[in-house]
Design an enzyme around this catalytic site. Structure first.
Site, PDB file in Angstrom:
ATOM      1  CD1 TRP A 265     -14.825  22.835 -11.626  1.00 52.31           C
ATOM      2  CD2 TRP A 265     -14.645  21.732 -13.283  1.00 52.31           C
ATOM      3  NE1 TRP A 265     -13.574  23.019 -11.813  1.00 52.31           N
ATOM      4  CE2 TRP A 265     -13.578  22.238 -13.142  1.00 52.31           C
ATOM      5  CE3 TRP A 265     -14.655  20.946 -14.303  1.00 52.31           C
ATOM      6  CZ2 TRP A 265     -12.520  22.151 -14.134  1.00 52.31           C
ATOM      7  CZ3 TRP A 265     -13.593  20.958 -15.295  1.00 52.31           C
ATOM      8  CH2 TRP A 265     -12.684  21.484 -15.108  1.00 52.31           C
TER       9      TRP A 265
ATOM     10  CG  ASP B 190     -20.344  17.118  -6.364  1.00 55.15           C
ATOM     11  OD1 ASP B 190     -19.983  16.614  -5.071  1.00 55.15           O
ATOM     12  OD2 ASP B 190     -19.584  17.495  -7.250  1.00 55.15           O
TER      13      ASP B 190
ATOM     14  CE1 TYR C 248     -15.377  21.598  -7.972  1.00 54.14           C
ATOM     15  CE2 TYR C 248     -17.761  21.297  -7.781  1.00 54.14           C
ATOM     16  CZ  TYR C 248     -16.476  20.952  -7.884  1.00 54.14           C
ATOM     17  OH  TYR C 248     -16.409  19.551  -7.722  1.00 54.14           O
TER      18      TYR C 248
ATOM     19  CG  ASN D 113      -9.652  14.399  -5.801  1.00 52.30           C
ATOM     20  OD1 ASN D 113      -9.762  13.642  -6.912  1.00 52.30           O
ATOM     21  ND2 ASN D 113     -10.637  15.362  -5.279  1.00 52.30           N
TER      22      ASN D 113
ATOM     23  CD  GLN E 240     -17.159  14.023  -5.687  1.00 51.06           C
ATOM     24  OE1 GLN E 240     -17.995  13.870  -4.771  1.00 51.06           O
ATOM     25  NE2 GLN E 240     -16.793  15.000  -6.446  1.00 51.06           N
TER      26      GLN E 240
ATOM     27  CB  SER F 283     -13.601  13.910 -14.857  1.00 55.60           C
ATOM     28  OG  SER F 283     -12.959  14.288 -16.081  1.00 55.60           O
TER      29      SER F 283
ATOM     30  CG  LEU G 215     -18.860  12.234 -20.063  1.00 58.47           C
ATOM     31  CD1 LEU G 215     -19.613  12.998 -20.927  1.00 58.47           C
ATOM     32  CD2 LEU G 215     -19.357  10.608 -20.512  1.00 58.47           C
TER      33      LEU G 215
END
Length: 302
Positions: free
Chosen positions: A28, A54, A59, A162, A183, A213, A215
């Protein structure tokens, strides 16, 4: 003391017949025009035993760059060092159009897949995922677009990003091959897939789960509220016990789940990428794992 199972380093990608690393590296924030640095990042990931890389066609704009910029940069790396391509399982995504915002029509997806392949300089993408659901596209049309590309050898496996479990089920009903992946966002601070049926569906249908994401969008590294600080404290305790950092503890917490969740690490620092396998070191008891979840929820489980 009884520990939960330590994750394997490699695992099947759904039922696709492809084997991938159980840690992934995400692009990303893969940006800029320094091809040498970009190559160093890719080589750091591969050198760390990470084979699943990925990216997505969207992006770029989030980094102030054009649509497709991250794929284009990876393509430059692969043109400079083509042997790297054989060491990676490449995942990309499509179906987002700037200003639309979503388009999973058959015509657009065909165009998007071809454009991604051109930017990457590749003949195929091993895993192609619909980035976000297009509410105006019938799942049969989406399935036809994906299977057209699969039969043409442009993509190997298909997945969703999503998507709700119901949306994934609807698409799967029209595909001649099983969906390989979900994902979702998932981290010690974003735990919805534990409760909304997504992980249950993934385990039932033998789908891989790739966590974006992992973290918490930086909230684990720099907690800003009581809930995040409570989670960080428990992760720090595990990190100290295992001799790793907080990020490795967070990744390991994710990977310990029985769905075999694959965190997509987003760091763009080659030295940090090289340390990602530290995530295989921590071992969790059932009580320790649930303690992190309860801290995240802000309440005891019933």
């Amino acid at each position: 003391m009884s520990y939960l199972k330590t994750p394997d380093r490699f695992a099947p990608l759904g039922q696709s017949g492809i084997t991938v690393s159980t840690l992934a590296w995400g692009m990303w924030r893969f940006a800029g025009d320094d091809v040498a640095l970009a190559r160093a990042r890719v080589e750091a990931a591969l050198g760390a035993g990470i084979t699943l890389l990925d990216t997505a066609d969207i992006y770029g704009p989030d980094n102030g760059e054009p649509f497709g910029a991250a794929e284009e940069l990876l393509g430059k790396v692969l043109r400079e060092a083509p042997a790297l391509r054989d060491r990676m399982i490449l995942a990309s995504k499509g179906g987002i159009r700037l200003g639309v915002p979503y388009d999973s029509s058959r015509a657009y997806l065909a165009q998007a897949i071809d454009a991604s392949l051109a930017r990457l300089g590749c003949e195929r993408i091993e895993l192609y995922q619909i980035h976000r659901p297009d509410l105006l596209a019938h799942p049969q049309e989406v399935a036809r677009a994906l299977d057209d590309a699969r039969q043409a050898g442009k993509i190997v496996a298909v997945g969703v990003s999503n998507h709700t479990p119901a949306q994934a089920k609807a698409l799967a009903a029209f595909l001649p091959v099983p969906l390989a992946s979900h994902q979702p966002e998932f981290s010690p601070l974003a735990t919805a897939p534990l409760f909304d049926g997504l992980l249950d569906q993934a385990m039932t249908e033998r789908m891989s789960v790739l966590a974006w994401s992992p973290l918490g969008g930086g909230r684990i590294a720099a907690p800003q509220d009581e809930r995040a600080r409570a989670v960080a404290a428990l992760l720090d305790a595990k990190a100290e016990e295992a001799g790793v950092d907080r990020a490795a503890a967070a990744y390991s917490w994710i990977m310990t789940h029985s769905a075999g969740i694959i965190p997509i690490a987003g760091t763009q620092n080659p030295s940090r990428i090289a340390t990602l396998p530290d995530a295989y070191t921590p071992r969790w008891t059932r009580a320790q794992w649930y303690a992190v979840l309860e801290a995240s929820l802000g309440e005891k489980l019933p």
